[in-house]
Design a protein around this motif. Structure first.
Motif, short mmCIF file in Angstrom:
data_model
loop_
_atom_site.label_atom_id
_atom_site.label_comp_id
_atom_site.label_asym_id
_atom_site.label_seq_id
_atom_site.Cartn_x
_atom_site.Cartn_y
_atom_site.Cartn_z
N GLY A 173 41.20 30.28 19.08
CA GLY A 173 40.97 32.17 19.21
C GLY A 173 41.29 32.09 20.44
N LEU A 174 40.18 31.22 21.50
CA LEU A 174 40.17 31.66 22.99
C LEU A 174 41.55 30.75 22.86
N ARG A 175 41.85 31.71 24.45
CA ARG A 175 42.77 31.55 25.15
C ARG A 175 42.54 32.08 26.98
N ALA A 176 42.85 30.59 27.54
CA ALA A 176 42.27 30.94 29.07
C ALA A 176 43.23 31.37 29.95
N VAL A 177 43.62 31.95 31.29
CA VAL A 177 44.61 33.02 32.13
C VAL A 177 43.31 32.73 33.35
N ASN A 178 44.48 32.28 34.22
CA ASN A 178 43.77 32.25 35.58
C ASN A 178 44.29 32.84 35.75
N ALA A 179 42.49 33.52 36.43
CA ALA A 179 42.64 35.12 37.57
C ALA A 179 43.09 35.64 38.92
N GLY A 180 42.90 33.54 39.49
CA GLY A 180 42.85 33.78 40.83
C GLY A 180 41.99 32.94 41.49
N PRO A 181 41.59 33.38 42.60
CA PRO A 181 40.30 32.44 42.85
C PRO A 181 38.99 33.10 43.04
N LEU A 182 37.85 32.63 42.83
CA LEU A 182 36.49 32.60 43.18
C LEU A 182 36.57 34.26 43.58
N GLU A 183 36.84 34.58 44.56
CA GLU A 183 36.65 36.01 44.69
C GLU A 183 36.75 37.02 43.70
N MET A 184 37.73 36.42 42.84
CA MET A 184 38.60 37.43 41.66
C MET A 184 36.64 37.87 40.47
N ALA A 185 36.27 36.75 40.92
CA ALA A 185 34.22 37.15 39.83
C ALA A 185 34.23 38.29 40.00
N ARG A 186 34.32 38.50 41.42
CA ARG A 186 33.68 40.28 41.65
C ARG A 186 35.00 41.49 40.77
N ILE A 187 35.70 41.16 40.14
CA ILE A 187 36.24 41.87 39.25
C ILE A 187 36.09 41.80 37.73
N VAL A 188 36.21 40.34 37.19
CA VAL A 188 35.97 39.88 35.80
C VAL A 188 34.63 40.09 35.62
N GLU A 189 34.13 39.53 36.53
CA GLU A 189 32.31 40.45 35.43
C GLU A 189 32.00 41.08 35.75
N GLN A 190 33.20 42.33 36.11
CA GLN A 190 32.58 43.96 35.83
C GLN A 190 33.27 43.80 34.51
N LEU A 191 34.31 42.97 34.06
CA LEU A 191 34.68 43.13 32.53
C LEU A 191 33.58 43.65 31.28
N THR A 192 32.29 42.59 31.95
CA THR A 192 31.20 42.81 31.12
C THR A 192 30.76 44.40 30.40
N PRO A 193 30.20 44.92 31.74
CA PRO A 193 30.18 46.43 31.23
C PRO A 193 31.04 47.30 30.68
N LEU A 194 31.89 46.79 31.03
CA LEU A 194 33.67 48.54 30.85
C LEU A 194 33.08 47.29 29.23
N LEU A 195 33.78 46.15 28.45
CA LEU A 195 33.49 45.87 26.89
C LEU A 195 32.42 46.43 26.35
N ILE A 196 31.01 46.31 27.16
CA ILE A 196 29.53 47.22 26.83
C ILE A 196 30.48 48.76 26.46
N SER A 197 30.82 49.26 27.48
CA SER A 197 30.84 50.69 26.89
C SER A 197 31.50 50.59 26.12
#
Lengths: 228, 228
Positions: free
Chosen positions: A181-205
């Motif tokens: 049920g999980l699919r892996a997506v290549n979001a780019g270099p490590l610096e993109m974690a700045r954005i991907v880490e923000q998805l958690t509070p977005l989903l919490i909202s």
């Protein structure tokens, strides 16, 4: 257990949830905790839940030794201290998969807000703190711990992976896609974690508003496997 | 045209793409531009593409007058200047839908990176700059302009809406869902635009890697309409 997946913070909600899913998928798992006794208790609980699975509990520092990939599932509050403690366990050539999200909840703020991390993201903080030659990837930020822990819950979402090298991300992708049920997506270099880490509070909202456990799906991707 | 949708920056790629989709959906559209002549040209082009549609081109300042909802589709570089110019056009009671993304490309940086906006997000900057009584929502950050402009492209993704009041967000949702294939998701208060605006560079990063036009879908939401 050379192919076991070691989870630093494996007694926490996300770590335990991932461990359950990997155990159900037939993977050997090592649950790490600062407290060996808690690790053993969690391993016992997981073994009861998945009797056929190979599961061990041990200290975080032991769990991180002599394996190619280490999963780090810690609250942001504990990330830095744990990385300091792991300095003598990690060694060049290892890949650390950081799942940390710098929620403002770490300093009694809201879970829909984040803290600014000097390095840009929790994953980049991890990259700065690991010994030379250890590479860091970031993943598993948007998969809810409650859904992982509920084996009856059918997963149907993406996991965004950040990291410098595609070969490293492919290893993480294999772990992601070992869980049905999980699919892996290549979001780019490590610096993109700045954005991907923000998805958690977005989903919490979104969860608060819809009273659900939301996940993320990237639309428009090709069906073909892009990890080869 | 009292029910027309005015698009500030309607000659740009996102504005024109949205205008095309709304025109195809039978909505009247006003294309705004700083340059009246360019607005008229874009309106002519859109009228040729959708002959039955009601379409007008006019200056941004005229387009923003005496309508309940105004769509702002501008590059970040131009957002602040345009909001200053709109101060005499906007009035209390209007809802401004900001679509601005503070891409670092605005200062010749990468489109996979963003600039830090003092107020937290481009939408919050807009909220600070509009006249008293004008409310700001944020939406349409993740829908690709090329897909919107290609009428043969089938849309199948979500639009995340940020704003203080659910009633305002419901109005934006109605505009979103007037376009077939788009679903509106309530992402929370306006401050969540800090995160939602970051989804654009995330998708740009994914687009580069997969050679696609990716979008965002939130999984796990109930089927029922949550906007009533």
């Amino acid at each position: 257990m050379p192919d076991a997946i070691p989870i630093i913070g494996g007694t926490g909600a996300l770590g335990y949830g991932l461990a359950l899913r990997w155990a159900l998928a037939g993977r050997a798992v090592v649950l790490g905790s600062r407290d060996e006794k808690r690790a053993a208790e969690a391993a016992k609980k997981l073994s009861d839940a998945v009797p056929d699975a190979e599961i061990e509990g041990m200290s975080n520092t032991e769990a991180a030794k002599q394996v190619s990939i280490v999963i780090l599932t810690l609250p942001f509050r504990a990330q830095s201290e744990n990385l300091t403690n792991l300095k003598d366990s990690l060694e060049s050539g290892q890949l650390l998969v950081d799942c940390t999200v710098p929620l403002a909840a770490a300093v009694s703020g809201k879970a829909t807000r984040t803290l600014g991390v000097w390095q840009g993201s929790a994953a980049q903080q991890a990259q700065e703190m690991v010994p030379d030659g250890v590479t860091v990837g970031a993943a598993f930020h948007t998969v809810g711990a409650p859904e992982l822990a509920d084996r009856g819950s059918i997963l149907d979402e993406d996991v965004l992976i950040c990291g410098e090298r595609k070969a490293d991300k492919a290893k993480v992708a294999a772990l992601v896609e070992a869980i049905p049920g999980l699919r892996a997506v290549n979001a780019g270099p490590l610096e993109m974690a700045r954005i991907v880490e923000q998805l958690t509070p977005l989903l919490i909202s979104i969860n608060v508003r819809y009273k659900v456990h939301a996940g993320i799906r990237v639309t428009g991707l090709p069906d073909a496997d892009h990890w080869e």
